[in-house]
Motif scaffolding. Structure first.
Motif, short mmCIF file in Angstrom:
data_model
loop_
_atom_site.label_atom_id
_atom_site.label_comp_id
_atom_site.label_asym_id
_atom_site.label_seq_id
_atom_site.Cartn_x
_atom_site.Cartn_y
_atom_site.Cartn_z
N VAL A 68 0.82 -1.20 0.00
CA VAL A 68 0.00 0.00 0.00
C VAL A 68 0.86 1.26 0.00
O VAL A 68 0.42 2.31 -0.45
N SER A 69 2.10 1.14 0.48
CA SER A 69 3.00 2.29 0.59
C SER A 69 3.72 2.58 -0.72
O SER A 69 4.94 2.67 -0.78
N ASP A 70 2.96 2.75 -1.79
CA ASP A 70 3.51 3.08 -3.10
C ASP A 70 3.83 4.57 -3.14
O ASP A 70 3.37 5.36 -2.30
N VAL A 71 4.59 4.98 -4.15
CA VAL A 71 4.98 6.39 -4.28
C VAL A 71 3.74 7.26 -4.41
O VAL A 71 2.84 6.99 -5.20
N GLY A 72 3.70 8.34 -3.61
CA GLY A 72 2.58 9.27 -3.64
C GLY A 72 1.47 8.96 -2.67
O GLY A 72 0.59 9.79 -2.45
N VAL A 73 1.50 7.77 -2.06
CA VAL A 73 0.45 7.38 -1.11
C VAL A 73 0.65 8.12 0.21
O VAL A 73 1.78 8.30 0.68
N ARG A 74 -0.46 8.57 0.81
CA ARG A 74 -0.45 9.20 2.12
C ARG A 74 -1.05 8.24 3.14
O ARG A 74 -2.08 7.62 2.87
N LEU A 75 -0.42 8.15 4.31
CA LEU A 75 -0.94 7.32 5.39
C LEU A 75 -0.78 8.08 6.71
O LEU A 75 0.11 8.92 6.84
N PRO A 76 -1.64 7.78 7.70
CA PRO A 76 -1.52 8.45 9.00
C PRO A 76 -0.16 8.17 9.64
O PRO A 76 0.24 7.01 9.78
N ALA A 77 0.55 9.22 10.04
CA ALA A 77 1.91 9.06 10.56
C ALA A 77 1.95 8.19 11.80
O ALA A 77 2.90 7.41 11.99
N VAL A 98 -6.92 8.36 13.58
CA VAL A 98 -7.69 7.44 12.75
C VAL A 98 -7.02 6.07 12.78
O VAL A 98 -5.83 5.96 13.09
N THR A 99 -7.77 5.03 12.47
CA THR A 99 -7.21 3.68 12.40
C THR A 99 -7.59 3.06 11.07
O THR A 99 -8.55 3.48 10.42
N ARG A 100 -6.81 2.06 10.68
CA ARG A 100 -7.10 1.34 9.43
C ARG A 100 -7.71 -0.03 9.72
O ARG A 100 -8.58 -0.49 9.01
N PRO A 153 -2.41 3.71 18.25
CA PRO A 153 -2.76 4.62 19.34
C PRO A 153 -4.01 5.43 19.01
O PRO A 153 -4.23 5.82 17.85
N THR A 154 -4.82 5.68 20.02
CA THR A 154 -6.06 6.45 19.82
C THR A 154 -6.12 7.68 20.72
O THR A 154 -7.09 8.43 20.67
N GLU A 156 6.02 -1.08 13.39
CA GLU A 156 4.56 -1.27 13.34
C GLU A 156 4.31 -2.69 12.90
O GLU A 156 5.06 -3.25 12.09
N GLU A 157 3.26 -3.28 13.43
CA GLU A 157 2.94 -4.68 13.15
C GLU A 157 1.48 -4.82 12.77
O GLU A 157 0.60 -4.83 13.63
N GLY A 158 1.21 -4.88 11.48
CA GLY A 158 -0.13 -5.11 10.98
C GLY A 158 -1.07 -3.93 11.09
O GLY A 158 -2.27 -4.08 10.81
N GLU A 159 -0.59 -2.76 11.50
CA GLU A 159 -1.49 -1.62 11.66
C GLU A 159 -1.77 -0.91 10.34
O GLU A 159 -2.77 -0.21 10.21
N VAL A 160 -0.89 -1.10 9.36
CA VAL A 160 -1.12 -0.55 8.02
C VAL A 160 -1.72 -1.62 7.12
O VAL A 160 -2.75 -1.42 6.48
#
Length: 243
Positions: free
Chosen positions: A113-122, A151-153, A158-159, A179-183
């Motif tokens: 999912v972490s392809d170029v240009g992709v945004r994800l919650p830090a 936000v979560t996926r 953390p919340t 990170e383990e499985g959170e993305v």
């Protein structure tokens, strides 16, 4: 003198510049007059202080145009993917997200999912956590002012700001972020931030792998390779690797 001014939080008095740079006052004023005339330094007469001018900004902008981060980091990221045989990434912070600017896919590894240009919650990514851990606590608090910022996926991560702070303390202690499985369920990542000469996180180097692919010894070796790659990218940028 320009390097000194670039490291200050605001304009500085000539006497302070003279003292900190180690120049005679007469030489300091002569150099400041020259730099002001050429636009590299701005004089604020009301405050009696000097700061960087427009020409210094233009010089930095020219560097950005000629040597972008992707060009500097591409070769180390490619070498990392070749050595560890897992996908490697370079990400930068944008608000409270990370944006991926490089993905080097290892042979036989799937597209992530972490392809170029992709945004994800830090706060969910190893890359983001490594950079957040290098920021002052007040800045982290400003990025995550309330529960709506978390936000979560997949129902993990953390919340609250308290949970995030505890996670960042652990990141600083380990010297890497994880990170383990959170993305993506079934995949884990390790990351190390790249710091500039002011210790500000400008990017993060990360590697993603199947969660069951590495034992503890292999994970430690992988983390060291990520750290060395972040150090190399930092060296090329004139900074260093953290944490």
């Amino acid at each position: 003198m320009l390097r000194y001014l670039s490291q200050q939080s605001g304009p500085v008095q000539a006497g302070v510049i003279s003292r900190d740079v180690g120049l005679p006052r007469s030489t300091t004023y002569h150099l400041l007059d020259t730099l002001v005339r050429d636009g590299f330094v701005t004089h604020l007469p009301e405050e009696g202080r000097y700061g960087l001018g427009l020409a210094a900004y233009e010089l930095g902008s020219g560097y950005d145009r000629q040597v972008p981060l992707q060009r500097i980091a591409r070769t180390p990221l490619t070498a990392l993917a070749d050595r560890c045989r897992h996908n490697s990434h370079l990400a930068v912070m944008h608000g409270r997200d990370v944006v991926y600017v490089i993905e080097e896919r290892a042979p036989g590894q799937p597209r992530l999912v972490s392809d170029v240009g992709v945004r994800l919650p830090a706060h969910l990514t190893a890359s983001g956590r490594s950079m957040l851990a290098a920021l002052p606590d007040a800045q982290v608090r400003a990025l995550f002012p309330d529960a709506s910022a978390f936000v979560t996926r997949h129902g993990a991560g953390p919340t609250t700001i308290t949970e995030l702070r505890a996670l960042l303390v652990r990141t600083r202690r380990l010297g890497m972020a994880t990170e383990e499985g959170e993305v993506t369920p079934g995949f884990s990542s390790v990351a190390v931030a790249v710091l500039d000469h002011l210790d500000h996180p400008v990017a993060a180097v990360a590697v993603t792998f199947a969660s069951d692919a590495l034992d503890e010894v292999q994970l430690t070796a992988l983390a060291e390779r990520v750290r060395r790659t972040a150090a190399e990218v930092g060296r090329r940028l004139g900074g260093r690797a953290g944490q």
